[in-house]
Design a protein around this motif. Structure first.
Motif, PDB file in Angstrom:
ATOM      1  N   MET A 199       0.733  -1.286  -0.160  1.00  0.00           N
ATOM      2  CA  MET A 199       0.053   0.018   0.069  1.00  0.00           C
ATOM      3  C   MET A 199       0.744   1.317   0.132  1.00  0.00           C
ATOM      4  SD  MET A 199      -2.931   0.633   2.851  1.00  0.00           S
ATOM      5  CE  MET A 199      -3.958   2.427   2.375  1.00  0.00           C
ATOM      6  N   GLY A 200       1.895   1.101  -0.397  1.00  0.00           N
ATOM      7  CA  GLY A 200       2.985   2.200  -0.493  1.00  0.00           C
ATOM      8  C   GLY A 200       2.745   3.276  -1.514  1.00  0.00           C
ATOM      9  N   CYS A 201       3.445   4.160  -1.599  1.00  0.00           N
ATOM     10  CA  CYS A 201       3.259   5.508  -2.553  1.00  0.00           C
ATOM     11  C   CYS A 201       4.683   6.204  -2.849  1.00  0.00           C
ATOM     12  CB  CYS A 201       2.140   6.601  -2.001  1.00  0.00           C
ATOM     13  SG  CYS A 201       2.911   7.346  -0.419  1.00  0.00           S
ATOM     14  N   SER A 202       4.536   7.191  -3.610  1.00  0.00           N
ATOM     15  CA  SER A 202       5.890   7.578  -4.323  1.00  0.00           C
ATOM     16  C   SER A 202       6.509   8.554  -3.205  1.00  0.00           C
ATOM     17  CB  SER A 202       5.385   8.561  -5.503  1.00  0.00           C
ATOM     18  OG  SER A 202       4.666   9.558  -4.995  1.00  0.00           O
ATOM     19  N   ASP A 203       7.844   8.844  -3.332  1.00  0.00           N
ATOM     20  CA  ASP A 203       8.410   9.563  -2.357  1.00  0.00           C
ATOM     21  C   ASP A 203       7.755  11.188  -2.531  1.00  0.00           C
ATOM     22  OD1 ASP A 203      10.465   7.907  -2.128  1.00  0.00           O
ATOM     23  OD2 ASP A 203      11.719   8.348  -3.422  1.00  0.00           O
ATOM     24  N   SER A 204       7.210  11.711  -3.587  1.00  0.00           N
ATOM     25  CA  SER A 204       6.522  12.931  -3.294  1.00  0.00           C
ATOM     26  C   SER A 204       5.440  12.780  -2.527  1.00  0.00           C
ATOM     27  CB  SER A 204       6.197  13.502  -4.680  1.00  0.00           C
ATOM     28  OG  SER A 204       5.394  12.587  -5.356  1.00  0.00           O
ATOM     29  N   ASP A 205       4.838  11.578  -2.455  1.00  0.00           N
ATOM     30  CA  ASP A 205       3.467  11.438  -1.657  1.00  0.00           C
ATOM     31  C   ASP A 205       3.974  11.249  -0.087  1.00  0.00           C
ATOM     32  OD1 ASP A 205       1.576  11.692  -3.419  1.00  0.00           O
ATOM     33  OD2 ASP A 205       1.576   9.371  -3.841  1.00  0.00           O
ATOM     34  N   TYR A 206       4.976  10.829   0.167  1.00  0.00           N
ATOM     35  CA  TYR A 206       5.606  10.717   1.398  1.00  0.00           C
ATOM     36  C   TYR A 206       5.958  12.028   2.188  1.00  0.00           C
ATOM     37  CZ  TYR A 206       5.592   5.522   1.558  1.00  0.00           C
ATOM     38  OH  TYR A 206       5.203   4.071   1.535  1.00  0.00           O
ATOM     39  N   THR A 207       6.516  12.643   1.180  1.00  0.00           N
ATOM     40  CA  THR A 207       6.916  13.961   1.634  1.00  0.00           C
ATOM     41  C   THR A 207       5.756  14.940   1.960  1.00  0.00           C
ATOM     42  OG1 THR A 207       8.857  13.762   0.066  1.00  0.00           O
ATOM     43  CG2 THR A 207       8.069  16.278   0.653  1.00  0.00           C
ATOM     44  N   TYR A 208       4.648  14.711   0.789  1.00  0.00           N
ATOM     45  CA  TYR A 208       3.524  15.632   1.126  1.00  0.00           C
ATOM     46  C   TYR A 208       3.002  15.198   2.473  1.00  0.00           C
ATOM     47  CZ  TYR A 208      -1.472  16.760   1.252  1.00  0.00           C
ATOM     48  OH  TYR A 208      -2.731  17.136   1.581  1.00  0.00           O
ATOM     49  N   LEU A 209       2.738  13.818   2.982  1.00  0.00           N
ATOM     50  CA  LEU A 209       2.305  13.408   4.139  1.00  0.00           C
ATOM     51  C   LEU A 209       3.053  13.933   5.526  1.00  0.00           C
ATOM     52  CD1 LEU A 209       1.451   9.735   3.244  1.00  0.00           C
ATOM     53  CD2 LEU A 209      -0.179  11.647   3.873  1.00  0.00           C
ATOM     54  N   ARG A 210       4.349  13.888   5.291  1.00  0.00           N
ATOM     55  CA  ARG A 210       5.149  14.469   6.477  1.00  0.00           C
ATOM     56  C   ARG A 210       5.237  15.822   6.595  1.00  0.00           C
ATOM     57  NH1 ARG A 210       9.279  11.521   3.493  1.00  0.00           N
ATOM     58  NH2 ARG A 210      10.318  13.405   2.892  1.00  0.00           N
ATOM     59  N   ASP A 211       4.992  16.586   5.394  1.00  0.00           N
ATOM     60  CA  ASP A 211       4.659  18.182   5.619  1.00  0.00           C
ATOM     61  C   ASP A 211       3.179  18.322   6.212  1.00  0.00           C
ATOM     62  OD1 ASP A 211       6.962  18.690   4.502  1.00  0.00           O
ATOM     63  OD2 ASP A 211       6.280  19.195   2.373  1.00  0.00           O
ATOM     64  N   LEU A 212       2.090  17.531   5.863  1.00  0.00           N
ATOM     65  CA  LEU A 212       1.114  17.545   6.361  1.00  0.00           C
ATOM     66  C   LEU A 212       1.021  17.345   7.739  1.00  0.00           C
ATOM     67  CD1 LEU A 212      -2.148  17.833   6.276  1.00  0.00           C
ATOM     68  CD2 LEU A 212      -2.057  15.350   5.587  1.00  0.00           C
ATOM     69  N   VAL A 213       1.676  16.490   8.205  1.00  0.00           N
ATOM     70  CA  VAL A 213       1.891  15.989   9.907  1.00  0.00           C
ATOM     71  C   VAL A 213       2.514  17.056  10.428  1.00  0.00           C
ATOM     72  CG1 VAL A 213       2.992  14.648  11.479  1.00  0.00           C
ATOM     73  CG2 VAL A 213       1.843  13.558   9.282  1.00  0.00           C
ATOM     74  N   LEU A 214       3.721  17.664   9.818  1.00  0.00           N
ATOM     75  CA  LEU A 214       4.497  18.930  10.668  1.00  0.00           C
ATOM     76  C   LEU A 214       3.487  20.110  10.424  1.00  0.00           C
ATOM     77  CD1 LEU A 214       7.187  20.085  11.368  1.00  0.00           C
ATOM     78  CD2 LEU A 214       7.552  20.546   8.979  1.00  0.00           C
ATOM     79  N   ALA A 215       2.640  20.608   9.558  1.00  0.00           N
ATOM     80  CA  ALA A 215       1.633  21.656   9.673  1.00  0.00           C
ATOM     81  C   ALA A 215       0.456  21.417  10.701  1.00  0.00           C
ATOM     82  CB  ALA A 215       1.333  21.839   8.355  1.00  0.00           C
ATOM     83  N   GLN A 216       0.214  20.318  10.674  1.00  0.00           N
ATOM     84  CA  GLN A 216      -0.940  19.937  11.756  1.00  0.00           C
ATOM     85  C   GLN A 216      -0.369  19.883  13.241  1.00  0.00           C
ATOM     86  OE1 GLN A 216      -4.203  19.354  11.284  1.00  0.00           O
ATOM     87  NE2 GLN A 216      -4.064  20.293   9.288  1.00  0.00           N
ATOM     88  N   SER A 217       0.615  19.471  13.300  1.00  0.00           N
ATOM     89  CA  SER A 217       0.965  18.990  14.761  1.00  0.00           C
ATOM     90  C   SER A 217       2.429  19.435  14.998  1.00  0.00           C
ATOM     91  CB  SER A 217       0.957  17.473  15.138  1.00  0.00           C
ATOM     92  OG  SER A 217       1.955  16.723  14.217  1.00  0.00           O
ATOM     93  N   ALA A 218       3.143  19.919  14.240  1.00  0.00           N
ATOM     94  CA  ALA A 218       4.735  20.096  14.276  1.00  0.00           C
ATOM     95  C   ALA A 218       5.618  18.982  14.746  1.00  0.00           C
ATOM     96  CB  ALA A 218       4.779  21.030  15.639  1.00  0.00           C
ATOM     97  N   ASN A 219       4.918  17.826  14.354  1.00  0.00           N
ATOM     98  CA  ASN A 219       5.535  16.641  14.661  1.00  0.00           C
ATOM     99  C   ASN A 219       6.444  16.111  13.436  1.00  0.00           C
ATOM    100  OD1 ASN A 219       6.408  14.046  15.330  1.00  0.00           O
ATOM    101  ND2 ASN A 219       4.443  13.101  15.261  1.00  0.00           N
ATOM    102  N   LEU A 220       8.026  16.077  13.538  1.00  0.00           N
ATOM    103  CA  LEU A 220       8.800  15.946  12.513  1.00  0.00           C
ATOM    104  C   LEU A 220       9.011  14.502  12.306  1.00  0.00           C
ATOM    105  CD1 LEU A 220      11.471  18.436  13.447  1.00  0.00           C
ATOM    106  CD2 LEU A 220      10.133  18.496  11.491  1.00  0.00           C
ATOM    107  N   ILE A 221       8.457  14.015  10.918  1.00  0.00           N
ATOM    108  CA  ILE A 221       8.678  12.604  10.867  1.00  0.00           C
ATOM    109  C   ILE A 221      10.028  12.309   9.776  1.00  0.00           C
ATOM    110  CG2 ILE A 221       7.735  10.347   9.674  1.00  0.00           C
ATOM    111  CD1 ILE A 221       6.042  11.543  12.147  1.00  0.00           C
ATOM    112  N   ASP A 222      10.852  11.487  10.340  1.00  0.00           N
ATOM    113  CA  ASP A 222      12.101  11.471   9.558  1.00  0.00           C
ATOM    114  C   ASP A 222      11.831  10.658   8.335  1.00  0.00           C
ATOM    115  OD1 ASP A 222      14.836   9.740   8.901  1.00  0.00           O
ATOM    116  OD2 ASP A 222      15.159  11.680   9.841  1.00  0.00           O
TER     117      ASP A 222
END
Length: 275
Positions: free
Chosen positions: A1-24
């Motif tokens: 159920m994986g996705c592209s690197d750009s999609d993962y980047t989008y998800l990391r940015d989304l989490v950062l914007a919503q909660s300030a949680n940095l996902i490596d």
């Protein structure tokens, strides 16, 4: 159920914007595991389709759900015992002395996850400070995940959870067994309440606190967000209150609003300036 690197980047940015949680990026696989149930509920057949839904910008509730799912909720009863010993030996006796006229305490377990920290603090007060039974004492636990807030409010824990950090004597004294779970007794539950709060948003609904436990949270925040978080926490503290961080965390590199003190082999912080 994986996705592209750009999609993962989008998800990391989304989490950062919503909660300030940095996902490596090395933890991208967590998105696959934790977002699968949400994606299915949203009608997506895979993570890539789910990201396309998120990118429309319309489903704000899904954005929040992603951030909540990726929040680290690791906790246990009396986690890192030393700070609890320091609070027993130093902080709580000082607060009792300083607040003896008003006989009122407000304590905050920030990022309280499933509630073990708040209930541990309540047990510590009941166990060692019986005079507080005549005081107005409230422990407020907050978390960005509504799911874990609901779990904490239930006050029921599985055997594996009560076996982590909770002495057998205290389990028998402060819990009642209900089938395969253990329920926190009413005496302890009545001291605690839990509510949703985003530490990166205004915290106007919260009272002023005498003691704040902000433990094992800062390592997921950028320096800029840590600075903002300390300012928000300071606004919710009484001028002569106490702040306890995680063992590997410190305030000095992100704010000048607190000064460090050391006692009982442990560090804690006191406010030094009004906001």
């Amino acid at each position: 159920m994986g996705c592209s690197d750009s999609d993962y980047t989008y998800l990391r940015d989304l989490v950062l914007a919503q909660s300030a949680n940095l996902i490596d990026p090395s933890r991208n696989a967590l998105f696959d595991t934790r977002l699968t149930p949400i994606a299915r509920l949203a009608g997506a057949s895979n993570l890539e389709d789910f990201v396309n839904i998120l990118r429309t910008g319309r489903p704000a509730h899904l954005h929040r759900a992603v951030a909540e799912a990726m929040t680290v909720n690791e906790t246990s009863f009396f986690r890192d015992l030393q700070p609890f010993e320091m609070m027993r030996e130093v902080v709580v006796p000082a607060l009792i002395k300083e607040r003896k006229r008003e006989r009122r305490l407000r304590l905050w377990s920030a990022a309280s996850s499933t509630g073990q920290e708040a209930y541990s603090l309540a047990m510590l007060l009941v166990e060692h400070f019986p005079e507080l039974s005549e005081w107005d004492v409230k422990i407020i636990g907050t978390d960005i995940s509504r799911q874990v807030v609901d779990y904490a409010q239930r006050g029921r824990y599985r055997r594996l959870e009560v076996n982590r950090g909770l002495p057998a004597r205290m389990l028998l004294k402060y819990f009642v067994r209900e089938g395969e779970e253990w329920e926190v007794k009413a005496q302890i539950r009545s001291m605690c309440e839990f509510q949703y709060a985003n530490l990166c948003a205004p915290l106007l609904q919260l009272p002023e606190f005498d003691l704040v436990l902000l433990r094992n949270v800062l390592l997921y925040f950028s320096r800029h967000d840590r600075t903002a978080l300390f300012a928000g926490v300071r606004r919710r503290m009484r001028p002569n209150g106490y702040l306890v961080l995680g063992n590997a965390e410190q305030a000095e590199d992100s704010t000048n609003l607190f000064e460090v003190e050391f006692a009982a082999s442990c560090y804690f912080y006191r406010p030094v300036a009004a906001v």
